[in-house]
Design a protein around this motif. Structure first.
Motif, PDB file in Angstrom:
ATOM      1  N   TYR A 184     -10.775   4.110  13.289  1.00  0.00           N
ATOM      2  CA  TYR A 184      -9.531   3.656  13.915  1.00  0.00           C
ATOM      3  C   TYR A 184      -9.836   2.854  15.172  1.00  0.00           C
ATOM      4  O   TYR A 184      -9.215   1.841  15.451  1.00  0.00           O
ATOM      5  CB  TYR A 184      -8.647   4.862  14.250  1.00  0.00           C
ATOM      6  CG  TYR A 184      -7.448   4.532  15.088  1.00  0.00           C
ATOM      7  CD1 TYR A 184      -6.290   4.019  14.503  1.00  0.00           C
ATOM      8  CD2 TYR A 184      -7.464   4.700  16.473  1.00  0.00           C
ATOM      9  CE1 TYR A 184      -5.187   3.686  15.268  1.00  0.00           C
ATOM     10  CE2 TYR A 184      -6.363   4.369  17.244  1.00  0.00           C
ATOM     11  CZ  TYR A 184      -5.233   3.865  16.637  1.00  0.00           C
ATOM     12  OH  TYR A 184      -4.155   3.525  17.409  1.00  0.00           O
ATOM     13  N   PRO A 241     -13.895  -1.625  17.340  1.00  0.00           N
ATOM     14  CA  PRO A 241     -13.484  -3.016  17.488  1.00  0.00           C
ATOM     15  C   PRO A 241     -14.172  -3.933  16.480  1.00  0.00           C
ATOM     16  O   PRO A 241     -13.666  -5.017  16.192  1.00  0.00           O
ATOM     17  CB  PRO A 241     -13.873  -3.368  18.916  1.00  0.00           C
ATOM     18  CG  PRO A 241     -14.887  -2.366  19.304  1.00  0.00           C
ATOM     19  CD  PRO A 241     -14.655  -1.146  18.495  1.00  0.00           C
ATOM     20  N   ASN A 282      -3.552  -4.338   6.538  1.00  0.00           N
ATOM     21  CA  ASN A 282      -4.532  -5.187   7.209  1.00  0.00           C
ATOM     22  C   ASN A 282      -5.844  -5.124   6.441  1.00  0.00           C
ATOM     23  O   ASN A 282      -6.556  -4.144   6.489  1.00  0.00           O
ATOM     24  CB  ASN A 282      -4.708  -4.811   8.675  1.00  0.00           C
ATOM     25  CG  ASN A 282      -5.081  -3.363   8.865  1.00  0.00           C
ATOM     26  OD1 ASN A 282      -4.927  -2.574   7.938  1.00  0.00           O
ATOM     27  ND2 ASN A 282      -5.606  -3.015  10.011  1.00  0.00           N
ATOM     28  N   PRO A 330      -1.437   8.127   7.574  1.00  0.00           N
ATOM     29  CA  PRO A 330      -2.248   6.906   7.619  1.00  0.00           C
ATOM     30  C   PRO A 330      -3.686   7.128   8.085  1.00  0.00           C
ATOM     31  O   PRO A 330      -4.538   6.280   7.849  1.00  0.00           O
ATOM     32  CB  PRO A 330      -1.491   6.026   8.613  1.00  0.00           C
ATOM     33  CG  PRO A 330      -0.708   6.978   9.443  1.00  0.00           C
ATOM     34  CD  PRO A 330      -0.367   8.134   8.565  1.00  0.00           C
ATOM     35  N   MET A 331      -3.979   8.262   8.719  1.00  0.00           N
ATOM     36  CA  MET A 331      -5.348   8.482   9.175  1.00  0.00           C
ATOM     37  C   MET A 331      -6.230   9.071   8.076  1.00  0.00           C
ATOM     38  O   MET A 331      -7.412   8.763   7.977  1.00  0.00           O
ATOM     39  CB  MET A 331      -5.370   9.404  10.398  1.00  0.00           C
ATOM     40  CG  MET A 331      -4.751   8.811  11.648  1.00  0.00           C
ATOM     41  SD  MET A 331      -5.569   7.328  12.254  1.00  0.00           S
ATOM     42  CE  MET A 331      -7.051   8.013  12.972  1.00  0.00           C
ATOM     43  N   LYS A 360       0.847  -1.184   0.000  1.00  0.00           N
ATOM     44  CA  LYS A 360       0.000   0.000   0.000  1.00  0.00           C
ATOM     45  C   LYS A 360       0.887   1.239   0.000  1.00  0.00           C
ATOM     46  O   LYS A 360       1.903   1.276   0.707  1.00  0.00           O
ATOM     47  CB  LYS A 360      -0.882  -0.001   1.249  1.00  0.00           C
ATOM     48  CG  LYS A 360      -2.096   0.898   1.149  1.00  0.00           C
ATOM     49  CD  LYS A 360      -2.845   0.918   2.461  1.00  0.00           C
ATOM     50  CE  LYS A 360      -4.270   0.413   2.321  1.00  0.00           C
ATOM     51  NZ  LYS A 360      -5.049   0.564   3.544  1.00  0.00           N
ATOM     52  N   PRO A 411      -9.283   5.501   7.440  1.00  0.00           N
ATOM     53  CA  PRO A 411      -7.887   5.434   7.879  1.00  0.00           C
ATOM     54  C   PRO A 411      -7.234   4.105   7.530  1.00  0.00           C
ATOM     55  O   PRO A 411      -7.925   3.097   7.345  1.00  0.00           O
ATOM     56  CB  PRO A 411      -8.002   5.580   9.394  1.00  0.00           C
ATOM     57  CG  PRO A 411      -9.335   5.025   9.729  1.00  0.00           C
ATOM     58  CD  PRO A 411     -10.219   5.386   8.577  1.00  0.00           C
ATOM     59  N   HIS A 412      -5.910   4.150   7.455  1.00  0.00           N
ATOM     60  CA  HIS A 412      -5.174   2.964   7.028  1.00  0.00           C
ATOM     61  C   HIS A 412      -4.526   2.236   8.188  1.00  0.00           C
ATOM     62  O   HIS A 412      -3.811   1.264   7.989  1.00  0.00           O
ATOM     63  CB  HIS A 412      -4.123   3.380   6.002  1.00  0.00           C
ATOM     64  CG  HIS A 412      -4.712   4.146   4.852  1.00  0.00           C
ATOM     65  ND1 HIS A 412      -5.373   3.531   3.815  1.00  0.00           N
ATOM     66  CD2 HIS A 412      -4.804   5.468   4.604  1.00  0.00           C
ATOM     67  CE1 HIS A 412      -5.817   4.451   2.967  1.00  0.00           C
ATOM     68  NE2 HIS A 412      -5.493   5.636   3.428  1.00  0.00           N
ATOM     69  N   ILE A 413      -4.720   2.753   9.390  1.00  0.00           N
ATOM     70  CA  ILE A 413      -4.223   2.039  10.570  1.00  0.00           C
ATOM     71  C   ILE A 413      -5.388   1.826  11.513  1.00  0.00           C
ATOM     72  O   ILE A 413      -6.419   2.470  11.396  1.00  0.00           O
ATOM     73  CB  ILE A 413      -3.103   2.813  11.298  1.00  0.00           C
ATOM     74  CG1 ILE A 413      -3.499   4.280  11.495  1.00  0.00           C
ATOM     75  CG2 ILE A 413      -1.798   2.703  10.537  1.00  0.00           C
ATOM     76  CD1 ILE A 413      -2.515   5.069  12.310  1.00  0.00           C
ATOM     77  N   HIS A 414      -5.187   0.919  12.419  1.00  0.00           N
ATOM     78  CA  HIS A 414      -6.277   0.545  13.307  1.00  0.00           C
ATOM     79  C   HIS A 414      -5.755   0.255  14.693  1.00  0.00           C
ATOM     80  O   HIS A 414      -4.666  -0.278  14.843  1.00  0.00           O
ATOM     81  CB  HIS A 414      -6.987  -0.683  12.754  1.00  0.00           C
ATOM     82  CG  HIS A 414      -8.357  -0.836  13.304  1.00  0.00           C
ATOM     83  ND1 HIS A 414      -8.558  -1.291  14.586  1.00  0.00           N
ATOM     84  CD2 HIS A 414      -9.564  -0.559  12.789  1.00  0.00           C
ATOM     85  CE1 HIS A 414      -9.857  -1.284  14.820  1.00  0.00           C
ATOM     86  NE2 HIS A 414     -10.491  -0.845  13.755  1.00  0.00           N
ATOM     87  N   ASP A 415      -6.556   0.585  15.685  1.00  0.00           N
ATOM     88  CA  ASP A 415      -6.232   0.223  17.049  1.00  0.00           C
ATOM     89  C   ASP A 415      -6.185  -1.299  17.170  1.00  0.00           C
ATOM     90  O   ASP A 415      -6.864  -2.008  16.438  1.00  0.00           O
ATOM     91  CB  ASP A 415      -7.313   0.799  17.979  1.00  0.00           C
ATOM     92  CG  ASP A 415      -6.892   0.751  19.425  1.00  0.00           C
ATOM     93  OD1 ASP A 415      -5.954   1.459  19.775  1.00  0.00           O
ATOM     94  OD2 ASP A 415      -7.512  -0.006  20.194  1.00  0.00           O
ATOM     95  N   GLU A 416      -5.356  -1.765  18.118  1.00  0.00           N
ATOM     96  CA  GLU A 416      -5.185  -3.210  18.305  1.00  0.00           C
ATOM     97  C   GLU A 416      -6.481  -3.893  18.745  1.00  0.00           C
ATOM     98  O   GLU A 416      -6.719  -5.053  18.443  1.00  0.00           O
ATOM     99  CB  GLU A 416      -4.162  -3.461  19.415  1.00  0.00           C
ATOM    100  CG  GLU A 416      -2.767  -2.988  19.084  1.00  0.00           C
ATOM    101  CD  GLU A 416      -2.081  -3.943  18.155  1.00  0.00           C
ATOM    102  OE1 GLU A 416      -1.918  -5.114  18.543  1.00  0.00           O
ATOM    103  OE2 GLU A 416      -1.733  -3.550  17.028  1.00  0.00           O
ATOM    104  N   GLU A 417      -7.280  -3.147  19.467  1.00  0.00           N
ATOM    105  CA  GLU A 417      -8.435  -3.746  20.114  1.00  0.00           C
ATOM    106  C   GLU A 417      -9.411  -4.344  19.104  1.00  0.00           C
ATOM    107  O   GLU A 417      -9.660  -3.759  18.058  1.00  0.00           O
ATOM    108  CB  GLU A 417      -9.146  -2.671  20.924  1.00  0.00           C
ATOM    109  CG  GLU A 417     -10.102  -3.206  21.926  1.00  0.00           C
ATOM    110  CD  GLU A 417     -10.674  -2.070  22.758  1.00  0.00           C
ATOM    111  OE1 GLU A 417     -10.415  -2.042  23.955  1.00  0.00           O
ATOM    112  OE2 GLU A 417     -11.372  -1.217  22.185  1.00  0.00           O
ATOM    113  N   SER A 418      -9.939  -5.502  19.443  1.00  0.00           N
ATOM    114  CA  SER A 418     -10.931  -6.126  18.575  1.00  0.00           C
ATOM    115  C   SER A 418     -12.061  -6.653  19.447  1.00  0.00           C
ATOM    116  O   SER A 418     -11.965  -6.640  20.674  1.00  0.00           O
ATOM    117  CB  SER A 418     -10.292  -7.290  17.820  1.00  0.00           C
ATOM    118  OG  SER A 418      -9.867  -8.259  18.756  1.00  0.00           O
ATOM    119  N   ARG A 469     -14.382  -3.240  13.480  1.00  0.00           N
ATOM    120  CA  ARG A 469     -13.672  -2.974  12.224  1.00  0.00           C
ATOM    121  C   ARG A 469     -14.606  -2.483  11.113  1.00  0.00           C
ATOM    122  O   ARG A 469     -14.412  -2.794   9.936  1.00  0.00           O
ATOM    123  CB  ARG A 469     -12.931  -4.221  11.722  1.00  0.00           C
ATOM    124  CG  ARG A 469     -11.904  -4.783  12.675  1.00  0.00           C
ATOM    125  CD  ARG A 469     -10.667  -3.910  12.721  1.00  0.00           C
ATOM    126  NE  ARG A 469      -9.541  -4.583  13.331  1.00  0.00           N
ATOM    127  CZ  ARG A 469      -9.255  -4.606  14.638  1.00  0.00           C
ATOM    128  NH1 ARG A 469     -10.045  -3.977  15.480  1.00  0.00           N
ATOM    129  NH2 ARG A 469      -8.204  -5.231  15.106  1.00  0.00           N
TER     130      ARG A 469
END
Ligand code: SF4
Ligand code: SF4
Lengths: 443, 334
Positions: free
Chosen positions: A413, A416, A359, A330-331, A324, B11-18, A418
């Protein structure tokens, strides 16, 4: 004094790779691509034709529209094509291609305008316009329009050095290496507005930059203060910055001038200073090149119009095939698919990430955890926006103030489940616009 | 470029939490009361919880398999439901009753409405309510905890005696005779597996707060409302402070306020909505305790408030950014 904005998130800042890297000069490539639209507003019309010889700093495209900014040739050479080319925003845009003769022959009209003191506010504003300066933090709104619309209303100028997006350090380096340019730009802006209140706002994680610019301040301050702000994303978003610095909320649909404030990015301020003191229009900018797929992360001073692939090649190419590539952080940055697209006026970073890091997050489900609501700096309810967008309920999107969303990405972001909340907001805005247009026609 | 570049929306990043990490945190928080419950009510308590968890997971798996939906057991939410369901039952409950409860929770309450995030009632609580109504003979018998003076044995089974819980006394308008506040804090009282010790539940709650799984809004507004009302409206001749403390420490209120009322899906997402919800739960709990017949105040209050969540979310929406409070008062005509 501490003020805060609502919500916000704390992504890892990932700036260590380039924070200490001095800005390096990248020689201009053989071909430069200058899209006729590098700003918000009407695209420019070319004022050169195929085969013309152009000089460094010469105006090659301009527009008579009120909201626009002229485009200058960043090199001397010849116009070899005027045709649609890839733009970092993902579309194809009519662009002027210039073959660089490598001589950097200066256009004769480029000369210092004289000292700031000797110029009237109206003259200074003319310089800002003629230099083609736009918001360099990413917004790309023509600076002269922002200034003109705020004349008489603005009582305070804020220079935005927050740089809250992860990875990016171009503003940080500028504050360290040329603080006098930033300060000079602020003084020019204050003179144009005829005010004596200016703030330079920097996130607290850039201690060295804060100290550096404080040392540059005039002895008696002259109405200029440097503010250290909490490290939180999106601290650098215009409305959030105003809320944190001036403790005012910009009303929906209004410009910051409505609360007496105008915000300019540090790089924009520096560009204004350079334009006045050297006569040089906006021809280059600092770009942070970073990310896991890049061999050598760097801060580069790049001529506008340089293709992205050239910029990446200048850092030693890719360590591995990137999965990518982003223009911007990135945000809020835009994912690229064609690396022949050029660096434009608003490109503050080029980031390349390895395949592994991409991801491909599959949307799961909303568990109604409420975290998106807690982090939204605009106090929206993203989970409901998402649901109503899915159901095509444009009436409810309107009621839930969809158009207030600044697309900062905090909600997506943190989610959870996603969910692609920002994507849904963008789709929702299109649906809402379509519905509004249809309603108008029906009348 | 050999491999195509991925193009996706920011956004292209994400918090670890799921979802999985959150549910795992809840499970960890629930291990504290489970350990204590096992100590007081012997291994049967652990087995009962395992049966409940296992049936929940199996029902979730089978249901989604049968309907050809994505397999969701990895998100751990069924494990949480299983643990919570067992915690609301006395240790003497027969295994088959637990399995029926698990079926009700997972299939009827959760999956029929579309699965995690779509149900409008807390599955564990709804199942408990269902069991209480359907099998009152099994769910009303409480067991005295054992204290293992002769050491912990893996094989002894506690005697199910129909002991009067502290809550039963409170409902009569008197303070419990046999138990003091310390007993309530440490759980040395008859009751359900997971709800006897207020202290251990608070420890679990602190874990959830530290992990940012929950915010204090719901538990604090819930407990605060109950505390205030029981203090002000304590029965004649009873010390109000004592009555208040007994009230908030007994009858599954802690379990309800910390683990049940905070269930994401069935509580509001807006901040003010969450506070209103907590207050509503508190009002109903006290109301049912004072005027209701069954000892099910917490369970029914939360279930009733669950059904009002949509309304509370609407009422709890924040003031629009950039608009003055009470702006509608200043609005010009048209
Ligand atoms: S953060 Fe995601 S899962 Fe949580 S309420 Fe918002 S949309 Fe739903
Ligand atoms: S809804 Fe819009 S403004 Fe709010 S967090 Fe999400 S992207 Fe940012």
């Amino acid at each position: 004094m501490f003020s805060f904005f609502h919500g916000g998130v704390h992504p890892d800042d990932s700036k260590a790779n380039t924070r200490h890297k001095q800005v390096e000069y990248l020689p201009p490539p053989e071909f430069l691509i200058l899209p006729l639209s590098m700003h918000i507003g009407a695209p420019c019309e070319p004022c050169v034709t195929l085969g013309d010889d152009v000089l460094l700093g010469q105006v090659i495209a301009n527009s008579g529209a009120p909201v626009a900014a002229p485009i200058h040739s960043p090199v001397s050479g010849r116009v070899t094509a005027i045709e649609p080319r890839s733009h970092p925003n993902g579309s194809r845009v009519m662009s002027i291609v210039i073959q660089n003769d490598g001589l950097d022959k200066l256009h004769p009209e480029i000369a210092p305008y004289g000292s700031v003191e000797s110029l009237t506010p109206e003259e200074l504003l003319g310089v800002v316009r003629d230099a083609g300066i736009v918001g360099l933090g990413g917004a790309a709104f023509p600076a002269h329009v922002k200034v003109r619309s705020g004349l008489g209303k603005v009582t305070r100028v804020i220079i935005n050095g927050c740089e809250c997006e992860p990875y990016i350090t171009s503003d940080h380096r500028l504050l360290l290496e040329s603080p006098e340019e930033v300060l000079g730009g602020l003084k020019i802006l204050m003179k144009i507005f005829g005010i004596n209140k200016g703030t330079i706002a920097i996130e607290a994680n850039k201690r060295d930059a804060i100290e550096n610019i404080r040392r540059t301040l005039p002895r008696r301050g002259e109405g200029i203060e440097v503010r250290s702000l909490a490290v939180r994303y999106p601290q650098g978003a215009e409305k959030q910055l105003i809320q944190a610095v001036a403790d005012r909320e910009v009303p929906p649909g209004a410009l910051p001038a409505a609360v007496g404030v105008a915000v300019f990015n540090v790089d924009t301020a520096a560009a204004i200073h350079r334009a006045v003191t050297t006569g040089m229009p906006l021809l280059r900018r600092i770009v942070t090149v970073s990310g896991s797929a890049v061999s050598n992360a760097k801060n580069l001073s790049v001529r506008i119009g340089t293709p992205m692939e050239t910029v990446f090649a200048a850092t030693g190419g890719f360590r591995e095939t990137p999965g990518k590539v982003l223009a911007g952080g990135p945000m809020m940055g835009i994912a690229q698919f064609d690396l022949t697209a050029p660096v434009v006026k608003s490109t503050n970073a080029l980031l390349a990430f390895s395949q592994r890091e991409v991801n491909a997050s599959r949307e799961q489900t909303c568990i109604r955890c409420g975290k998106c609501v807690q982090v939204c700096p605009m106090k929206l309810e993203p989970t409901y926006l998402y649901m109503y967008e899915r159901k095509n309920r444009t009436d409810m999107l309107e009621k839930y103030h969809l158009s207030d969303c600044i697309e900062c990405g905090s909600c997506a972001y943190i989610c959870p489940g996603r969910l692609h909340l920002v994507h849904s907001v963008r789709t929702g805005k299109q649906k809402l616009n379509a519905a509004r247009a249809a309603a108008k026609e029906g009348k | 470029m050999d491999a195509p570049l991925t193009v996706s929306s920011s956004p292209h990043i994400h918090d670890e939490e799921s979802i999985r990490s959150i549910m795992t945190d809840v499970c960890i928080a629930l291990l504290f009361p489970l350990a204590l419950g096992t100590y007081y009510f012997e291994m049967k308590a652990l087995y009962l919880t395992l049966v409940s968890v296992l049936s929940c997971v199996v029902f979730e798996f089978l249901y989604r398999k049968a309907l050809k939906k994505t397999n969701t057991i990895r998100d751990m939410s069924a494990v949480v439901t299983g643990m919570l369901l067992a915690f609301t039952l006395p240790v003497s409950t027969p295994y088959w009753v637990v399995v029926v409860g698990a079926f009700f929770a997972i299939v009827v309450v959760k999956q029929l409405y579309g699965g995690l995030g779509k149900n409008f009632m807390n599955p564990a609580l709804a199942a408990r309510a269902f069991l209480v109504v359907s099998f009152p003979a099994y769910t009303g018998i409480f067991t005295e905890p054992t204290f293992h003076e002769d050491g912990f044995s893996f094989f002894s089974t506690p005697d199910a005696i129909s002991a009067a819980t502290p809550l039963a006394s409170l409902k009569q308008g008197v303070l419990p005779e046999n138990y003091d506040l310390q007993n309530l804090l440490f759980g040395e009282i008859p009751g359900c597996i997971g709800e006897v010790s207020a202290l251990i539940l608070i420890i679990g709650g602190l874990w959830l707060l530290a992990r940012r799984v929950i915010t204090p809004r719901v538990p604090v507004s819930y407990l605060g409302t109950v505390a205030l009302l029981t203090f002000v409206f304590s029965p004649a001749g009873v010390d109000s402070l004592q009555f208040m403390l007994y009230s908030i420490l007994s009858g599954g209120l802690m379990l309800g306020a910390i683990f049940m009322a905070t269930d994401y899906t069935t509580c509001p997402v807006t901040k003010r909505g969450q506070i209103l919800y907590g207050i509503g739960c508190g009002l109903l709990t006290v109301f049912i305790r004072y005027f209701g017949k069954m000892p099910e105040s917490v369970c029914f209050s939360i279930l009733i408030m669950n059904t009002l969540v949509w309304m509370l979310d609407k009422a709890g929406r924040a003031r629009r950014f950039g608009v003055r409070p009470f702006a509608f008062l200043f609005k010009k005509g048209g």
